[in-house]
Scaffold this motif. Structure first.
Motif, PDB file in Angstrom:
ATOM      1  N   HIS A 113       0.803  -1.226   0.000  1.00 56.76           N
ATOM      2  CA  HIS A 113       0.000   0.000   0.000  1.00 56.76           C
ATOM      3  C   HIS A 113       0.837   1.278   0.000  1.00 56.76           C
ATOM      4  O   HIS A 113       0.330   2.344  -0.316  1.00 56.76           O
ATOM      5  CB  HIS A 113      -0.909   0.030   1.226  1.00 56.76           C
ATOM      6  CG  HIS A 113      -2.045  -0.932   1.157  1.00 56.76           C
ATOM      7  ND1 HIS A 113      -3.065  -0.794   0.259  1.00 56.76           N
ATOM      8  CD2 HIS A 113      -2.323  -2.054   1.859  1.00 56.76           C
ATOM      9  CE1 HIS A 113      -3.930  -1.792   0.420  1.00 56.76           C
ATOM     10  NE2 HIS A 113      -3.499  -2.563   1.386  1.00 56.76           N
ATOM     11  N   HIS A 116       3.312   3.910  -3.702  1.00 60.02           N
ATOM     12  CA  HIS A 116       3.133   5.201  -4.359  1.00 60.02           C
ATOM     13  C   HIS A 116       3.715   6.322  -3.511  1.00 60.02           C
ATOM     14  O   HIS A 116       4.435   7.201  -3.992  1.00 60.02           O
ATOM     15  CB  HIS A 116       1.653   5.434  -4.641  1.00 60.02           C
ATOM     16  CG  HIS A 116       1.368   6.604  -5.526  1.00 60.02           C
ATOM     17  ND1 HIS A 116       1.647   7.902  -5.180  1.00 60.02           N
ATOM     18  CD2 HIS A 116       0.828   6.675  -6.764  1.00 60.02           C
ATOM     19  CE1 HIS A 116       1.277   8.714  -6.145  1.00 60.02           C
ATOM     20  NE2 HIS A 116       0.788   8.003  -7.121  1.00 60.02           N
ATOM     21  N   PHE A 159       0.496   5.299  10.191  1.00 55.91           N
ATOM     22  CA  PHE A 159       0.832   6.316   9.191  1.00 55.91           C
ATOM     23  C   PHE A 159      -0.235   7.408   9.148  1.00 55.91           C
ATOM     24  O   PHE A 159       0.074   8.594   8.998  1.00 55.91           O
ATOM     25  CB  PHE A 159       0.951   5.640   7.825  1.00 55.91           C
ATOM     26  CG  PHE A 159       1.233   6.571   6.689  1.00 55.91           C
ATOM     27  CD1 PHE A 159       2.504   7.084   6.495  1.00 55.91           C
ATOM     28  CD2 PHE A 159       0.235   6.918   5.786  1.00 55.91           C
ATOM     29  CE1 PHE A 159       2.775   7.928   5.425  1.00 55.91           C
ATOM     30  CE2 PHE A 159       0.495   7.764   4.716  1.00 55.91           C
ATOM     31  CZ  PHE A 159       1.775   8.274   4.532  1.00 55.91           C
TER      32      PHE A 159
ATOM     33  N   SER C 141      -1.287  15.168  -4.240  1.00 55.97           N
ATOM     34  CA  SER C 141      -0.707  13.933  -3.693  1.00 55.97           C
ATOM     35  C   SER C 141      -1.287  12.670  -4.305  1.00 55.97           C
ATOM     36  O   SER C 141      -0.644  11.622  -4.293  1.00 55.97           O
ATOM     37  CB  SER C 141      -0.933  13.869  -2.171  1.00 55.97           C
ATOM     38  OG  SER C 141      -0.459  15.019  -1.529  1.00 55.97           O
ATOM     39  N   SER C 143      -3.093  10.165  -7.248  1.00 55.29           N
ATOM     40  CA  SER C 143      -3.332   9.956  -8.680  1.00 55.29           C
ATOM     41  C   SER C 143      -4.679   9.269  -8.861  1.00 55.29           C
ATOM     42  O   SER C 143      -5.069   8.405  -8.078  1.00 55.29           O
ATOM     43  CB  SER C 143      -2.255   9.109  -9.367  1.00 55.29           C
ATOM     44  OG  SER C 143      -1.381   8.519  -8.494  1.00 55.29           O
ATOM     45  N   GLU C 145      -6.847   6.733 -10.425  1.00 57.61           N
ATOM     46  CA  GLU C 145      -6.643   5.457 -11.112  1.00 57.61           C
ATOM     47  C   GLU C 145      -7.904   4.600 -11.006  1.00 57.61           C
ATOM     48  O   GLU C 145      -8.232   4.094  -9.931  1.00 57.61           O
ATOM     49  CB  GLU C 145      -5.474   4.684 -10.494  1.00 57.61           C
ATOM     50  CG  GLU C 145      -4.128   5.339 -10.724  1.00 57.61           C
ATOM     51  CD  GLU C 145      -2.964   4.519 -10.142  1.00 57.61           C
ATOM     52  OE1 GLU C 145      -3.092   3.280 -10.046  1.00 57.61           O
ATOM     53  OE2 GLU C 145      -1.949   5.129  -9.790  1.00 57.61           O
ATOM     54  N   ASN C 150     -11.959  -0.190  -3.971  1.00 57.65           N
ATOM     55  CA  ASN C 150     -13.139  -1.041  -4.044  1.00 57.65           C
ATOM     56  C   ASN C 150     -14.169  -0.592  -3.015  1.00 57.65           C
ATOM     57  O   ASN C 150     -13.979   0.439  -2.358  1.00 57.65           O
ATOM     58  CB  ASN C 150     -12.743  -2.513  -3.847  1.00 57.65           C
ATOM     59  CG  ASN C 150     -12.049  -2.740  -2.522  1.00 57.65           C
ATOM     60  OD1 ASN C 150     -12.613  -2.484  -1.465  1.00 57.65           O
ATOM     61  ND2 ASN C 150     -10.796  -3.190  -2.578  1.00 57.65           N
ATOM     62  N   ASP C 152     -14.826  -1.423  -0.187  1.00 57.64           N
ATOM     63  CA  ASP C 152     -14.392  -1.411   1.209  1.00 57.64           C
ATOM     64  C   ASP C 152     -13.377  -0.313   1.509  1.00 57.64           C
ATOM     65  O   ASP C 152     -13.004  -0.126   2.662  1.00 57.64           O
ATOM     66  CB  ASP C 152     -13.740  -2.756   1.559  1.00 57.64           C
ATOM     67  CG  ASP C 152     -14.665  -3.627   2.390  1.00 57.64           C
ATOM     68  OD1 ASP C 152     -15.693  -3.122   2.867  1.00 57.64           O
ATOM     69  OD2 ASP C 152     -14.360  -4.810   2.548  1.00 57.64           O
ATOM     70  N   GLU C 157      -7.305   4.045   3.781  1.00 53.66           N
ATOM     71  CA  GLU C 157      -6.518   3.381   2.736  1.00 53.66           C
ATOM     72  C   GLU C 157      -6.187   4.349   1.598  1.00 53.66           C
ATOM     73  O   GLU C 157      -5.093   4.313   1.045  1.00 53.66           O
ATOM     74  CB  GLU C 157      -7.264   2.172   2.157  1.00 53.66           C
ATOM     75  CG  GLU C 157      -7.296   0.967   3.069  1.00 53.66           C
ATOM     76  CD  GLU C 157      -8.538   0.962   3.933  1.00 53.66           C
ATOM     77  OE1 GLU C 157      -9.621   1.320   3.432  1.00 53.66           O
ATOM     78  OE2 GLU C 157      -8.440   0.623   5.130  1.00 53.66           O
ATOM     79  N   PHE C 159      -5.696   7.503   1.768  1.00 55.65           N
ATOM     80  CA  PHE C 159      -4.640   8.405   2.242  1.00 55.65           C
ATOM     81  C   PHE C 159      -3.275   7.725   2.172  1.00 55.65           C
ATOM     82  O   PHE C 159      -2.266   8.344   1.815  1.00 55.65           O
ATOM     83  CB  PHE C 159      -4.957   8.819   3.674  1.00 55.65           C
ATOM     84  CG  PHE C 159      -3.925   9.693   4.319  1.00 55.65           C
ATOM     85  CD1 PHE C 159      -3.843  11.032   3.993  1.00 55.65           C
ATOM     86  CD2 PHE C 159      -3.045   9.181   5.266  1.00 55.65           C
ATOM     87  CE1 PHE C 159      -2.902  11.858   4.608  1.00 55.65           C
ATOM     88  CE2 PHE C 159      -2.101   9.997   5.879  1.00 55.65           C
ATOM     89  CZ  PHE C 159      -2.026  11.336   5.552  1.00 55.65           C
ATOM     90  N   VAL C 160      -3.235   6.437   2.499  1.00 52.52           N
ATOM     91  CA  VAL C 160      -1.967   5.702   2.455  1.00 52.52           C
ATOM     92  C   VAL C 160      -1.567   5.423   1.013  1.00 52.52           C
ATOM     93  O   VAL C 160      -0.425   5.641   0.618  1.00 52.52           O
ATOM     94  CB  VAL C 160      -2.086   4.387   3.247  1.00 52.52           C
ATOM     95  CG1 VAL C 160      -0.850   3.515   3.044  1.00 52.52           C
ATOM     96  CG2 VAL C 160      -2.305   4.672   4.723  1.00 52.52           C
ATOM     97  N   GLU C 161      -2.524   4.978   0.225  1.00 58.70           N
ATOM     98  CA  GLU C 161      -2.249   4.605  -1.170  1.00 58.70           C
ATOM     99  C   GLU C 161      -1.962   5.818  -2.053  1.00 58.70           C
ATOM    100  O   GLU C 161      -1.347   5.704  -3.101  1.00 58.70           O
ATOM    101  CB  GLU C 161      -3.460   3.865  -1.750  1.00 58.70           C
ATOM    102  CG  GLU C 161      -3.692   2.479  -1.194  1.00 58.70           C
ATOM    103  CD  GLU C 161      -3.215   1.421  -2.172  1.00 58.70           C
ATOM    104  OE1 GLU C 161      -2.739   1.760  -3.266  1.00 58.70           O
ATOM    105  OE2 GLU C 161      -3.322   0.233  -1.813  1.00 58.70           O
ATOM    106  N   ARG C 162      -2.494   6.948  -1.667  1.00 56.89           N
ATOM    107  CA  ARG C 162      -2.359   8.177  -2.445  1.00 56.89           C
ATOM    108  C   ARG C 162      -2.948   8.035  -3.849  1.00 56.89           C
ATOM    109  O   ARG C 162      -2.392   8.538  -4.827  1.00 56.89           O
ATOM    110  CB  ARG C 162      -0.864   8.599  -2.550  1.00 56.89           C
ATOM    111  CG  ARG C 162      -0.195   8.800  -1.191  1.00 56.89           C
ATOM    112  CD  ARG C 162      -0.614  10.132  -0.592  1.00 56.89           C
ATOM    113  NE  ARG C 162      -0.429  10.173   0.843  1.00 56.89           N
ATOM    114  CZ  ARG C 162       0.528  10.875   1.474  1.00 56.89           C
ATOM    115  NH1 ARG C 162       1.379  11.575   0.784  1.00 56.89           N
ATOM    116  NH2 ARG C 162       0.597  10.878   2.778  1.00 56.89           N
TER     117      ARG C 162
END
Lengths: 268, 268, 268, 268
Positions: A113, A116, A159, C141, C143, C145, C150, C152, C157, C159-162
């Motif tokens: 995760h 990025h 985080f 911050s 992108s 995509e 999903n 859930d 998530e 914020f972490v995945e950006r």
């Protein structure tokens, strides 16, 4: 550096319960132990087995009723310390086979995760300098707050929350490193300046050894994003994918913690 | 049983990307391979390293642009099959040291959360009979639904949703087994009757070998809670704590799957 | 601005299934509808009820077998637009009672977790300027995509995945705003420049109206952190705590999506 | 039934902090209050606003330093009690508009995940009898364990762990009910026999009123899956989607709990 360690754990087991302890400083080349003493309430059995990657032992016991274990040892630490900022990373395809597991997502370090974020935030450093930048980012962004996390807290929540205790700091750094294809594992340790005094946790990353002319030559380096412990002061207990592998106690039944007293002092 | 396996993967890598493949049937005593063929788009490098517990290999590659890999092999399976219902568990303190890691919580199998449920729901069986009851419980409670889970789905969500695909079934059984102090790991495999045909996943549990008179004597047994594959029909690719260790591809960058074609047929 | 909207949904319901639709542009003062047309496969019943905060309607239906619904309307948008950067926040104790629910943690916006981050990262702005800084931070911050999230995926998530899609952008901004004690809600909308064309989602925040001399005077302002839609181009369908309140379909049974075609064009 | 309630909360606010209190028994037709007394440390402001669905009030305050609030009241409860087992459900399309929000997934009650389980486990009951079966299932499957959950625990984890405290029991029942298309909300309450004495939480479900000949006629019924409180003994403080709406304190800053003393006794 020599540390003098003393640990006392007391539990009440309501029913006959199998449990696994990881509380002894590991007997490994970089740690010379003396004056070790381990005493426990007599229990149904007592078995030692090698722990993860042969760093330290795990002790299996089984007991019902009040239980106490006392451990003491002096640990002379003779660890080669390198400034990680100067160490290159080992290219993924050169990594020793046994380090590859430490790239994978684990219970508390779902590293995928973070790819990025890592690619963007730490785009300009590589290898040990990148790890140092990650460590400094965590130290600057997080606040250390006892009680702010629990046994379900992963690097994801840490985080977002920007706070936690030592294991959360370590989990976050491990997740960051793995997202950058640098093997990282969790080390459960004793260290003298931990506040409040308790078992401590740090990260360990695998970086290249630039003095050895062979692809894949590298070694593990302790990194503490809390800033509380220096590698030369750290006595390793156990290592693992994350805290799930290194709990000081894992039990199959119900256990009530009655007392936990830990003392770690410099004695040489 | 002999299986004839053929796999084709095609990806598009937008940037130079390191990736790790685990797609070959493992060369292990219980699997005799012949007619193996592996061809790939020429890439920056190609390195094989031993995978988890020395079951199979991992292949590191690095590539940019269109990429294709084709793998084929015939695998003669000569696995000792025992009815797991008859096998006792190995007492925790007798477990071989290297199996203890498979009791721990992992990315997709946070087993600790299931202890209360396991103690209650499977109170009356032990060892292999308990595993069989868990397998049957999952088979009866779950529905197999393609697309009902994703790469974040853990045994927790699968247990609540009561549905998933093969990896979710396997994760749930692994979490159940570990909660009962029975080591359990994840096996990525090929099997002939999987619908729709794809990589398959099953659980593997460590149970005692009652014919050997030594504490801790035991072996790993494949268990498929989906009911789609029998141990004698299964060609192992890799094993690990859970799916995080056994992905057919793990990459550091961005990859677009273009094609995945898998064929597994009985040929003897 | 006038938008011409056309939506077609087709489902297959394997069993008699109750379902709730939210697909019509809301009839509210800032939206004047004309040429509306709604046609559906005849079903067991068809009931409209007011939706959350009386913005738009919800339609209950029940059906088994193939089902299709077609909706078209022209929507003239006459929304007062203010540059949010200039608007103060309403002090928490002056908030209208009905806006306080939009400070609370919700399914996809567990805002409490973000308080530390917000206090640090957006320490120097207040009110609408703070919201604008949050919006710009997300835009810079993240992108966009398709397929990266999903049903859930929460703001945690994302914020972490950006990365994410429109609903993830909106959820993150909503969580940020609530962590700053600014009421924020989710708006499911139609907008003309969405790529790929689909239902769109944006955030809506409650800020003070500096032209009215009364504590608590304020209004809701649409904010799109994806940058794809401007408030004057947005036709609201429904509002809610987050996406859980505003799904275009919620069903009690199993449904297979057969077709979803949406067209939104500027016609005036 | 008359309850005599006395509550004392003490906090230390390190910085000027806005906070929201929900601690008073609600003034609603079914609860007649007398001898009410509310005293607090003088603070920067004190504002009351109606809470969710106009059940009770929320109090906004702002303070720095030591803070204490004391509340006392006698509450005569005159609630119509019906055996829920006999009440039909209201068909989804007949539900009053304002109850539909209580079908939606919320922070702690992601009900959608439970649909498959509910359809299978509670296939043979409907309406209030189904709610009663859910309540009894939870009571039989869960153990009440103080400290076994935390502020992040949702119905998902409670369902897996099979344990929790009152709010976890309530969240699980709410998630179950919503998965069955029965509106369910969370009630924060006072009740006399709670052990250990504390704020209590129960579920409230919307069921048909069979004595009224109108589609959609129905009312809310309190259900306590812990079995500790009966509807006739319950003084409601606030209601909401789940615990996120009904915290006794929500604050924007940092607060240290110094004391929480609650007493609830039957006095008539």
């Amino acid at each position: 550096m020599t540390l003098s360690i003393s640990t006392r754990l007391a539990y009440e087991f309501a029913t006959p319960t199998d449990f696994l302890l990881q509380i002894e400083a590991a007997v490994i080349p970089e740690q010379r132990l003396s004056n070790t003493r381990l005493t426990t309430t007599p229990s149904e059995y007592f078995t030692r087995v090698s722990a993860q990657d042969d760093v330290g032992d795990r002790i299996w016991m089984r007991h019902e009723g009040p239980f106490e274990i006392n451990y003491a040892a002096d640990v002379a630490i003779e660890r080669m310390i390198a400034p990680i900022e100067d160490l290159p990373m080992v290219a993924p395809h050169d990594l020793p086979a046994e380090t590859v597991q430490y790239l994978m997502d684990s219970r508390y370090c779902p590293a995928t995760h973070f790819q990025h974020f890592i690619d963007t935030e730490f785009a300009h450093e590589t290898g040990g300098a990148r790890i140092a930048a990650m460590r400094d980012w965590i130290a600057a962004s997080f606040s250390y707050e006892a009680g702010s996390s629990n046994s379900d807290t992963t690097a994801i929540e840490s985080f977002v929350e920007r706070r936690g205790v030592c294991r959360d700091y370590a989990h976050t750094l491990i997740a960051f490193a793995r997202a950058a294809a640098i093997p990282a594992r969790f080390a459960s340790v004793y260290a003298p300046d931990v506040t409040p005094m308790d078992f401590h946790a740090v990260a360990e990353v695998f970086l290249a050894d630039p003095t050895v002319d062979a692809p894949g030559a590298g070694s593990w380096h302790l990194v503490d994003p809390t800033g509380m412990a220096k590698p030369e002061d750290i006595a390793k207990i156990a290592i693992g994918r994350d805290a799930a592998d290194c709990s000081f106690i894992t039990f199959y039944g119900s256990a009530e913690l009655v007392a936990k007293d830990i003392a770690v002092t410099r004695t040489g």
